[in-house]
Scaffold this active site. Structure first.
Site, short mmCIF file in Angstrom:
data_model
loop_
_atom_site.label_atom_id
_atom_site.label_comp_id
_atom_site.label_asym_id
_atom_site.label_seq_id
_atom_site.Cartn_x
_atom_site.Cartn_y
_atom_site.Cartn_z
N SER A 34 2.55 -4.55 -6.94
CA SER A 34 2.48 -4.37 -5.49
C SER A 34 3.40 -3.24 -5.03
O SER A 34 4.20 -2.71 -5.80
CB SER A 34 2.84 -5.68 -4.80
OG SER A 34 2.54 -5.60 -3.42
N SER A 40 7.93 3.23 -9.92
CA SER A 40 8.41 4.60 -10.14
C SER A 40 9.88 4.61 -10.59
O SER A 40 10.28 5.41 -11.45
CB SER A 40 8.26 5.42 -8.85
OG SER A 40 6.89 5.51 -8.48
N HIS A 116 -0.48 0.19 -3.51
CA HIS A 116 -1.15 -0.14 -2.27
C HIS A 116 -2.63 -0.40 -2.54
O HIS A 116 -3.27 0.31 -3.32
CB HIS A 116 -1.00 0.99 -1.26
CG HIS A 116 -1.28 0.58 0.16
ND1 HIS A 116 -2.55 0.38 0.63
CD2 HIS A 116 -0.45 0.32 1.20
CE1 HIS A 116 -2.50 0.03 1.90
NE2 HIS A 116 -1.24 -0.02 2.27
N MET A 169 15.98 -8.14 -10.74
CA MET A 169 16.71 -9.38 -11.00
C MET A 169 18.14 -9.31 -10.45
O MET A 169 18.75 -10.35 -10.15
CB MET A 169 16.74 -9.66 -12.50
CG MET A 169 15.42 -10.14 -13.09
SD MET A 169 14.86 -11.73 -12.45
CE MET A 169 16.16 -12.83 -13.01
N SER A 544 -37.67 9.05 6.11
CA SER A 544 -36.93 9.27 4.85
C SER A 544 -35.67 10.10 5.10
O SER A 544 -35.60 11.27 4.70
CB SER A 544 -37.82 9.93 3.79
OG SER A 544 -38.49 11.06 4.28
#
Length: 631
Positions: A34, A40, A116, A169, A544
């Site tokens: 996400s 990056s 995204h 973390m 068409s």
């Protein structure tokens, strides 16, 4: 013993070093997840920790980091990857960024894919060639919608090695309970989509925890660091080499009259001179005479090598054909069930003809209305009439001729395809062939004793399709009717297909949406083709509105038999006539999807005949058309 000078020692060391790195295996992987999961930043850390950054790059990175000033950190590693100005300004990844780095044990190509939802199609592009996916999760947020979407897509395109990177973390105090809860949540979802195994790693891309080596901050974690795992994972190339031989023909190598070879990249298996092979889709069987390369002939070639094969017999073989093991060839079919990821802003138009590129084969293909669309969050199969941007669905695809293929799970090369818009040449979808439909094997063209040529000779005329196109109210039906009357007086055998008339029977089930208009023209085109086989001059009067469908009908006919006639009337003039009162209803909002008002009309770019109804009468137009047809 040979004496070496210092220069010679240095030269030998460099040669040994280059040889060592040249022979290292290559792993392609992607990072996905996400927005703001730190993809990056993690890649930047990988480049930094693997010492792939030069001093001038590091100095530039430090300067950029100070200028951007993100949260006071000394180095913003994401700036190494976010190359677009829009990415740096918004702090998100938009395009797929590819980076190369290496360690002592392996070389890597990593694709940083967008998080995204708007750029899901870019993520699919990056995943299509990857061996492994690093799926990032922000430890503060847990498993999100995009986590599920990207996991599903990674599994869908055949990535079998998954790393669950629980990132940031450091922002949750390296709490083991948080990590375990996220892993348990992800495992439950992964099992539903067929991901049986994955490697979960707690890390911090910013701090470097468990990226290049074990972190003291996670003493409860005994698994490998990210780089250690990437260095040791087995690449799937061995599986390709173990399969049956397949080579899509890229081009016919004919440097002179004495040499004729077939060049391509081997997609699977092993081939040796003398092996029996089958050329698909024709099914002709022969044997391999030579395996030719620039370095000389080879005793054998394996998956991943580009070679030129010469064959023992003169067989018909050209670009797009597949040379395969004679006793275990791929299937050949022209109708398939496929999973499609729609990548265009314009929605799928069922029935429209697209170019389908599979390996080295390019054929015309139509996609039927989806059987269902997949909700990647709940895995529900939802009813759908079309596919919009980033949608994933399952549909039937029919090609205009039989092609050699394998299910995508068996071969990415012979099972993965893209769809290309015929007018814009834009790639609109990526897909995976699941299996051939049984009817494609059971339905064959029945030969008849009375041929097309016989019917044409009996009628003593050249069949043709006079395709009238233009806005509602332009005068198509009026002029088409006059043309048929004039041809009848000349003893020509004709049949008029009018847009309103066919909707009373053949196309009574169709509405006026873009998709229904496409199907309307496809059916009329098939009927017109059958009538030309009967030797008739077919006259059609349809709005068409789309060039793609008019070109689809042209492709159905024999060369020169399709005559496009543009009844060119300005919108204001057609609206002023408004014999049926349709424009007034459309302007009032009572008639939706009306051509020229809220639905587009794409005029012919190079019609065989153009009629300007502001400059001539209907009678004069009919005379001109008949004179062109019967000089």
């Amino acid at each position: 013993m040979t004496a070496y000078t210092p220069d010679a020692l240095i030269a030998d060391d460099i040669e040994a070093y280059l040889a060592q790195h040249q022979n290292k295996s290559l792993l392609r992987f992607i990072t996905c997840g996400s927005v703001d999961d730190g993809k990056s930043t993690l890649i930047g850390r990988l480049l930094f920790d693997s010492r792939t950054i030069f001093e001038d790059q590091l100095a530039s990175l430090e300067a950029d980091s100070r200028r951007v000033g993100t949260q006071g950190q000394e180095i913003d590693f994401a700036l190494l990857v976010d190359g677009l100005a829009a990415e740096r300004e918004q702090g998100i990844t938009i395009d797929v960024a590819y980076r190369f780095f290496s360690t002592e044990r392996r070389k890597f190509i990593v694709a940083d894919t967008p998080g995204h939802e708007q750029y899901t199609r870019n993520m699919v592009t990056g995943a299509s060639t990857a061996d492994l996916a690093v799926i990032l999760i922000d430890a503060r947020k847990g498993v999100l919608t995009q986590t599920r979407r990207h996991s599903y897509l990674a599994h869908l395109v055949g990535i079998r090695h998954i790393v669950l990177a629980v990132n940031k973390m450091d922002l949750v105090g390296y709490d083991r309970a948080t990590f375990d809860a996220i892993v348990a949540d992800y495992r439950e979802f992964a099992a539903k989509i067929g991901i049986g195994e994955f490697t979960a790693i707690p890390l911090s891309g910013f701090r470097g925890d468990n990226v290049a080596g074990a972190s003291e901050n996670t003493p409860w974690y005994a698994g490998p660091s990210l780089i250690e795992h990437l260095e040791s994972v087995e690449v799937d190339a061995a599986r390709d080499a173990a399969g049956s031989f397949r080579m899509p023909v890229q081009w016919v190598n004919r440097p002179d009259l004495d040499f004729r070879g077939f060049a391509g990249l081997i997609a699977g298996g092993v081939v040796r001179p003398g092996d029996r092979v089958r050329v698909l889709p024709s099914g002709k069987v022969t044997s391999v005479a030579r395996i030719v390369t620039l370095e000389g002939d080879l005793p054998q070639a394996v998956a991943g090598q580009s070679v030129t094969l010469t064959l023992a017999d003169e067989v018909d073989c050209s670009r797009g054909d597949v040379i395969a093991a004679a006793d275990a060839p791929p299937e050949v079919a022209d109708q398939f069930e496929a999973t499609i990821v729609w990548m265009a802003d314009e929605e799928l138009l069922p029935g429209r003809a697209y170019w389908l590129k599979l390996g080295t084969q390019t054929v015309s293909a139509t996609v039927q209305a989806p059987k269902y669309q997949i909700n990647v969050n709940t895995l529900e199969q939802l009813a759908a009439k079309t596919l919009e941007l980033n949608a994933i669905g399952v549909a039937t695809i029919a090609t205009d001729r039989r092609i050699g293929f394998e299910p995508y799970e068996a071969s990415k090369t012979l099972g993965g395809f893209i769809l290309i818009d015929k007018l814009t040449n834009a790639t609109v979808a990526a897909g995976m062939l699941n299996f051939a439909l049984r009817r494609s094997q059971n339905v064959h063209w029945q030969a008849t004793d009375v041929t097309r040529e016989t019917r044409i000779a009996l009628k003593n005329q050249q069949p043709a399709v006079l395709w009238f196109t233009g806005l509602s109210g332009a005068g198509k039906s009026t002029i088409a009717n006059l043309v048929e009357k004039k041809l009848a007086r000349m003893n020509r055998h004709t049949f008029l297909l009018d847009g309103d008339n066919v909707r009373h029977g053949l196309n009574k089930d169709l509405g006026f949406t873009d998709a229904d208009r496409v199907e309307n023209i496809r059916r009329v085109g098939e009927v017109a083709r059958l009538m030309t086989d009967a030797g008739l001059i077919v006259i059609t009067a349809f709005i068409s509105p789309f060039r793609a469908e008019r070109e689809m009908v042209r492709a159905m006919m024999a060369p020169g038999e399709f005559v496009e006639i543009h009844i060119d009337t300005p919108l204001a003039e057609a609206e002023a006539r408004d014999v049926k009162g349709l424009y007034a209803k459309a302007r009032a909002g009572a008639l939706k999807n009306f051509t020229g008002i809220d639905s587009p009309y794409e005029p012919p770019e190079a019609p065989e005949i153009r009629i300007d109804t502001t400059a001539m009468t209907a009678e004069e137009a009919a005379e001109l058309i008949v004179a062109r047809l019967v000089p």
